[in-house]
Design a protein around this motif. Structure first.
Motif, PDB file in Angstrom:
ATOM      1  N   UNK A  19      10.497  10.134   6.976  1.00  0.00           N
ATOM      2  CA  UNK A  19      10.296  10.521   8.372  1.00  0.00           C
ATOM      3  C   UNK A  19       9.134  11.487   8.546  1.00  0.00           C
ATOM      4  N   UNK A  20       8.746  12.161   7.455  1.00  0.00           N
ATOM      5  CA  UNK A  20       7.642  13.134   7.546  1.00  0.00           C
ATOM      6  C   UNK A  20       6.278  12.447   7.611  1.00  0.00           C
ATOM      7  N   UNK A  21       6.211  11.166   7.217  1.00  0.00           N
ATOM      8  CA  UNK A  21       4.910  10.488   7.205  1.00  0.00           C
ATOM      9  C   UNK A  21       5.105   9.002   7.472  1.00  0.00           C
ATOM     10  N   UNK A  22       4.467   8.508   8.502  1.00  0.00           N
ATOM     11  CA  UNK A  22       4.658   7.121   8.933  1.00  0.00           C
ATOM     12  C   UNK A  22       4.259   6.129   7.846  1.00  0.00           C
ATOM     13  N   UNK A  23       3.284   6.489   7.001  1.00  0.00           N
ATOM     14  CA  UNK A  23       2.757   5.542   6.004  1.00  0.00           C
ATOM     15  C   UNK A  23       3.437   5.667   4.646  1.00  0.00           C
ATOM     16  N   UNK A  24       4.344   6.634   4.476  1.00  0.00           N
ATOM     17  CA  UNK A  24       4.839   6.918   3.124  1.00  0.00           C
ATOM     18  C   UNK A  24       6.294   6.519   2.955  1.00  0.00           C
ATOM     19  N   UNK A  25       6.644   6.282   1.689  1.00  0.00           N
ATOM     20  CA  UNK A  25       8.029   6.003   1.352  1.00  0.00           C
ATOM     21  C   UNK A  25       8.607   7.204   0.599  1.00  0.00           C
ATOM     22  N   UNK A  26       9.876   7.497   0.863  1.00  0.00           N
ATOM     23  CA  UNK A  26      10.532   8.600   0.155  1.00  0.00           C
ATOM     24  C   UNK A  26      11.135   8.119  -1.151  1.00  0.00           C
ATOM     25  N   UNK A  27      11.344   6.811  -1.284  1.00  0.00           N
ATOM     26  CA  UNK A  27      11.917   6.296  -2.520  1.00  0.00           C
ATOM     27  C   UNK A  27      11.954   4.783  -2.499  1.00  0.00           C
TER      28      UNK A  27
ATOM     29  N   UNK B 106      13.477   5.232  -7.877  1.00  0.00           N
ATOM     30  CA  UNK B 106      12.790   6.526  -7.869  1.00  0.00           C
ATOM     31  C   UNK B 106      12.830   7.121  -6.466  1.00  0.00           C
ATOM     32  N   UNK B 107      13.081   8.429  -6.421  1.00  0.00           N
ATOM     33  CA  UNK B 107      12.994   9.179  -5.164  1.00  0.00           C
ATOM     34  C   UNK B 107      11.886  10.218  -5.349  1.00  0.00           C
ATOM     35  N   UNK B 108      11.049  10.339  -4.359  1.00  0.00           N
ATOM     36  CA  UNK B 108       9.931  11.298  -4.407  1.00  0.00           C
ATOM     37  C   UNK B 108      10.498  12.692  -4.732  1.00  0.00           C
ATOM     38  N   UNK B 109       9.855  13.449  -5.638  1.00  0.00           N
ATOM     39  CA  UNK B 109      10.437  14.724  -6.084  1.00  0.00           C
ATOM     40  C   UNK B 109      10.904  15.643  -4.954  1.00  0.00           C
TER      41      UNK B 109
ATOM     42  N   UNK C  44       0.833  -1.213   0.000  1.00  0.00           N
ATOM     43  CA  UNK C  44       0.000   0.000   0.000  1.00  0.00           C
ATOM     44  C   UNK C  44       0.865   1.258   0.000  1.00  0.00           C
ATOM     45  N   UNK C  45       1.991   1.224   0.689  1.00  0.00           N
ATOM     46  CA  UNK C  45       2.878   2.400   0.714  1.00  0.00           C
ATOM     47  C   UNK C  45       3.656   2.528  -0.598  1.00  0.00           C
ATOM     48  N   UNK C  46       3.942   1.379  -1.220  1.00  0.00           N
ATOM     49  CA  UNK C  46       4.740   1.389  -2.444  1.00  0.00           C
ATOM     50  C   UNK C  46       3.922   1.814  -3.660  1.00  0.00           C
TER      51      UNK C  46
END
Ligand SMILES: CC(C)(COP(=O)(O)OP(=O)(O)OC[C@H]1O[C@@H](n2cnc3c(N)ncnc32)[C@H](O)[C@@H]1OP(=O)(O)O)[C@@H](O)C(=O)NCCC(=O)NCCS
Length: 162
Positions: free
Chosen positions: A57-65, A82-85, A21-23
């Motif tokens: 670190x800004x969001x427990x459910x999200x991936x930065x890359x 991929x790294x989040x913009x 779900x996070x990916x």
């Protein structure tokens, strides 16, 4: 390792099936891969595939890359990175790639392979900095990145792991 630009910037880890779900939102927004949700779900449980992610670190459910590498009979292939913009140019792409390189070595792969659009300066610069060599070019391999633009060449690259 020579050319290493690893910086201590994130929490990199191997992703598991319950990270789907996070990916998904990250991978769906990745213009450089066509992997659908089903294929991603399979990749997360395939023993011949590793998917690495960096928690945001800004969001427990999200991936930065994320990065996805596949084991081939003698080599490994980087199929997505991929790294989040909003998190680019902070060393995360290099960190993901270092994890992929370590995985290829762990598998005993002879080389790490990838292909990249000739116009993707960010990725090409990153790969060159980590020691990848250009092995060839497939003319007009990629569809245009914007409507009306010409098709784009693919640069084939590899990193010896032995
Ligand atoms: C390619 C990508 C993963 C790089 O991620 P990143 O986290 O920004 O990369 P890093 O911060 O680790 O950068 C490491 C080095 O790569 C090079 N680099 C990264 N982005 C660059 C850019 N936009 N222009 C020039 N060089 C760049 C630099 O040498 C950089 O080191 P520096 O910041 O000390 O100058 C990111 O731009 C991305 O997600 N792009 C979209 C997806 C994509 O194109 N994937 C590649 C598919 S083949």
């Amino acid at each position: 390792m020579p050319g290493s630009i690893l910086r201590e910037t994130g929490m990199i880890r191997r992703l598991a099936p319950d990270d789907l779900a996070a990916l998904m939102p990250l991978a769906r927004g990745d213009p450089t891969t066509s992997a659908g949700d089903v294929s991603l779900a399979r990749s997360l449980s395939d023993p011949e595939v590793r998917v690495y992610g960096i928690d945001d670190p800004a969001s427990a459910q999200a991936l930065a890359g994320y990065a996805l590498v596949v084991r081939l009979p003698f080599e490994a292939e980087l199929q997505a990175i991929l790294v989040r913009p909003g998190r680019r140019r902070q060393g995360l792409g290099a960190e993901l790639l270092e994890a992929v390189i370590a995985q290829g070595k762990g598998w005993g792969s002879e080389r790490l392979l990838l292909e990249v659009r000739a116009g993707n300066t960010a990725a090409l610069t990153l790969y060159h900095r980590l020691g990848f060599l250009e092995d060839g070019c497939r003319r007009g391999y990629y569809p245009p990145s914007t409507p009306g633009a010409p098709r784009e060449d693919a640069i084939l690259m590899s990193l010896p792991l032995g």
